[in-house]
Write an enzyme that holds these catalytic residues in place. Structure first.
Site, PDB file in Angstrom:
ATOM      1  N   HIS A  13       8.205  -8.509 -24.041  1.00  0.00           N
ATOM      2  CA  HIS A  13       7.026  -8.260 -23.330  1.00  0.00           C
ATOM      3  C   HIS A  13       7.723  -8.709 -21.879  1.00  0.00           C
ATOM      4  O   HIS A  13       7.481  -9.893 -21.910  1.00  0.00           O
ATOM      5  CB  HIS A  13       5.760  -8.859 -23.727  1.00  0.00           C
ATOM      6  CG  HIS A  13       4.670  -8.400 -22.783  1.00  0.00           C
ATOM      7  ND1 HIS A  13       3.475  -8.083 -23.209  1.00  0.00           N
ATOM      8  CD2 HIS A  13       4.437  -8.522 -21.325  1.00  0.00           C
ATOM      9  CE1 HIS A  13       2.782  -7.855 -22.325  1.00  0.00           C
ATOM     10  NE2 HIS A  13       3.119  -8.106 -21.112  1.00  0.00           N
ATOM     11  N   LYS A  99       1.706   1.317 -24.051  1.00  0.00           N
ATOM     12  CA  LYS A  99       1.023   0.080 -23.638  1.00  0.00           C
ATOM     13  C   LYS A  99      -0.489   0.537 -23.296  1.00  0.00           C
ATOM     14  O   LYS A  99      -0.697   1.398 -22.385  1.00  0.00           O
ATOM     15  CB  LYS A  99       1.763  -0.499 -22.276  1.00  0.00           C
ATOM     16  CG  LYS A  99       0.973  -1.681 -22.041  1.00  0.00           C
ATOM     17  CD  LYS A  99       0.876  -2.852 -22.993  1.00  0.00           C
ATOM     18  CE  LYS A  99      -0.026  -4.137 -22.381  1.00  0.00           C
ATOM     19  NZ  LYS A  99       0.803  -5.077 -21.751  1.00  0.00           N
ATOM     20  N   LEU A 218      -3.140 -13.702 -17.255  1.00  0.00           N
ATOM     21  CA  LEU A 218      -4.097 -13.137 -18.058  1.00  0.00           C
ATOM     22  C   LEU A 218      -3.426 -12.510 -19.449  1.00  0.00           C
ATOM     23  O   LEU A 218      -2.287 -12.015 -19.414  1.00  0.00           O
ATOM     24  CB  LEU A 218      -4.819 -11.857 -17.460  1.00  0.00           C
ATOM     25  CG  LEU A 218      -5.816 -12.213 -16.531  1.00  0.00           C
ATOM     26  CD1 LEU A 218      -6.098 -11.135 -15.670  1.00  0.00           C
ATOM     27  CD2 LEU A 218      -6.770 -12.984 -16.815  1.00  0.00           C
ATOM     28  N   ASP A 246       6.173 -12.183 -21.009  1.00  0.00           N
ATOM     29  CA  ASP A 246       5.200 -11.756 -20.298  1.00  0.00           C
ATOM     30  C   ASP A 246       5.477 -12.341 -18.925  1.00  0.00           C
ATOM     31  O   ASP A 246       4.633 -12.648 -18.014  1.00  0.00           O
ATOM     32  CB  ASP A 246       3.735 -12.252 -20.550  1.00  0.00           C
ATOM     33  CG  ASP A 246       2.685 -11.422 -19.795  1.00  0.00           C
ATOM     34  OD1 ASP A 246       3.034 -10.364 -19.179  1.00  0.00           O
ATOM     35  OD2 ASP A 246       1.671 -11.916 -19.866  1.00  0.00           O
ATOM     36  N   HIS A 250       5.054 -12.687  -8.981  1.00  0.00           N
ATOM     37  CA  HIS A 250       4.084 -12.299  -7.628  1.00  0.00           C
ATOM     38  C   HIS A 250       4.875 -13.244  -7.020  1.00  0.00           C
ATOM     39  O   HIS A 250       5.043 -14.561  -7.109  1.00  0.00           O
ATOM     40  CB  HIS A 250       2.579 -12.727  -8.170  1.00  0.00           C
ATOM     41  CG  HIS A 250       2.016 -11.584  -9.257  1.00  0.00           C
ATOM     42  ND1 HIS A 250       1.463 -10.588  -8.818  1.00  0.00           N
ATOM     43  CD2 HIS A 250       1.944 -11.908 -10.342  1.00  0.00           C
ATOM     44  CE1 HIS A 250       0.881  -9.796  -9.962  1.00  0.00           C
ATOM     45  NE2 HIS A 250       1.133 -10.608 -10.892  1.00  0.00           N
TER      46      HIS A 250
END
Ligand code: NCD
Ligand code: ZN
Length: 342
Positions: A13, A99, A218, A246, A250
Site C-alpha cells: 500500500h 481501490k 487516516l 501507506d 505531503h
C-alpha cells in the site's frame, strides 16, 4: 542480534504521487522494496486501464538508473466504474486490484463511491474474475466520531458486503483497531495491511507537547489497546496480516497548516520502523514473513528471491528530506533508530 537478513520485501500500500513528487520519493521505495501496490488517488484519479498504463510508464521512467522495481497498479473505483472496466483491468495483467474510497474520506477521495451498494455490479464482476478489492474502511458520516469510523464501516458496510460477495477477495487497508483485527480473523477471503505508524504510535503522539501534524494520517491513530492488538496481529504469523506502509508524502507546508493534510511519509525508513516495532515485542523472527511472504501469497504472485540486510546501528531520523518547495518530514523525525538497512 546484530544483523537481520531477509527476503526483499514488497510494499502492499503506497502513495507515489506524480511528476516532481514521484521523482523525489520513488528512490526511497525502490531501495527497500521490489514491488509495491500503487494507490490511484491522483488528481484526477486513475480510473481506466489507459490511465493506469500511462501512470505505470511514468513510474517506470522515474526509477533510478540500474535499479529494479515493479509497480503493481490499481484502479480507483467511482460511481461510474462499470463491470466492463473490471474485465479490461483483469486482461491488462498489470492492474492487480481496485481501490474503494468512500467519497470524501481522505486525501483526493472526492471522486470516491457515494454509496457502496451502488457498486454491486462491479463487485460481482470482481468476484467473478478474482480481482481483489482494497478498502479504505472508514465511514464518512459526520455523526460518527472520527475514532469510531473504522469500526462502524466494518459493521455497516463490510459485513454486509462480504455476505453479498463471499468469495470476493478483500484487503482491509491500513487497519487501526482491535475491531478490524477481530473481523479479519473471523471472515474468509479477507486480509489486512498494517502501517508502521499504527504499530509504533498511539493517538497520544498527535498531541505530545502540542499539536503534531506529522502524526496525522487516516485512519487516525487510535488508543494504545488498539496499537497492541495490531502489533499482536502483525507478529502472529497469520498470513492475513502483511506489510503496507501507506507512505503518503505531503509537503511540510501542507501538513503544517490551519487545515493540514492527512498522511505520514515512511518510505525513507519503512523497514527500519517495522523492525523497531517487531523488536519491541521480541518478534524480529516474524518480520520476514509479514514483510516478504504473506503479501505475494495473497496477491498470488511469486515471492522475491533477492535478500536484504538490516544491521544494528544507532542513527537519527532526519528532520526533513528534500521535496518540492517546502521539504518532507519523515515519520518520527528526530527520533533515534537502532536498525538500519545496509
Ligand atoms: C493518504 C494520502 O495522503 O494519499 N493519506 C493518509 O492519511 N493515509 C490517503 C489514504 O490512504 O487515506
Ligand atoms: Zn493510503
Amino acid at each position: 542480534m546484530q544483523k537481520l537478513t531477509i527476503t526483499r520485501p514488497d510494499d502492499w500500500h503506497l502513495h507515489l504521487r506524480d511528476g516532481a513528487a514521484l521523482k523525489a520519493v520513488l528512490p526511497y521505495t525502490v531501495r527497500q522494496f521490489a514491488r509495491a501496490i500503487i494507490m490511484p488517488n491522483l488528481k484526477p484519479p486513475i480510473r481506466s486501464v489507459a490511465d493506469a498504463a500511462a501512470y505505470r510508464d511514468r513510474i517506470l521512467a522515474a526509477i533510478p538508473e540500474g535499479q529494479q522495481f515493479e509497480p503493481l497498479m490499481t484502479l480507483y473505483l467511482t460511481d461510474n466504474t462499470s463491470p466492463d472496466d473490471i474485465l479490461r483491468a483483469k486482461e491488462s495483467q498489470f492492474i492487480k486490484a481496485v481501490k474503494y474510497y468512500p467519497a470524501g474520506a481522505t486525501t483526493n477521495s472526492d471522486s470516491g463511491v457515494t454509496d457502496i451498494q451502488k457498486g454491486d455490479r462491479v463487485f460481482e464482476a470482481m468476484q467473478q474474475v478474482d480481482m481483489p478489492l482494497l478498502l479504505h474502511g472508514e465511514v464518512t458520516d459526520n455523526d460518527v466520531d472520527t475514532f469510531d469510523r473504522e469500526k462502524v464501516f466494518i459493521e455497516r458496510h463490510l459485513i454486509p458486503l462480504k455476505q453479498r460477495f463471499p468469495n470476493l477477495r478483500v484487503v482491509l487497508e491500513h487497519i487501526t483497531t482491535s475491531d478490524a483485527v477481530q473481523y479479519v480473523l473471523s471472515a474468509n477471503t479477507i486480509a489486512a495491511t498494517i502501517t508502521p505508524q499504527h504499530l509504533l504510535f498511539n493517538r497520544n503522539a498527535l498531541f505530545k507537547g502540542g499539536l503534531c501534524p506529522h502524526f496525522y494520517c487516516l485512519p487516525i491513530l487510535k488508543r494504545e489497546e488498539h496499537r497492541q492488538a495490531l502489533l499482536q496481529a502483525a507478529i502472529s504469523g497469520n498470513p492475513k496480516f502483511f506489510l503496507g506502509t501507506d507512505s503518503a508524502p505531503h509537503t511540510r507546508t501542507s501538513k503544517e497548516s490551519s487545515c493540514g493534510c492527512a498522511g505520514c511519509f515512511s518510505a525513507l525508513h519503512a523497514l527500519e520502523l517495522y523492525a523497531e516495532a517487531f523488536e519491541s515485542v521480541k518478534a524480529l523472527d516474524k518480520l520476514e514473513a509479514f514483510a516478504s511472504f504473506y503479501g505475494p501469497d495473497f496477491y498470488q504472485l511469486p515471492r522475491n528471491t533477492e535478500r536484504i540486510t538490516l544491521s544494528k546501528t544507532t542513527w537519527r531520523i532526519p528532520d526533513e528530506v528534500p521535496f518540492m518547495e517546502s521539504g518532507l518530514v519523515p515519520l518520527g523525525a528526530g527520533q533515534e533508530m537502532t536498525w538500519q538497512m545496509v
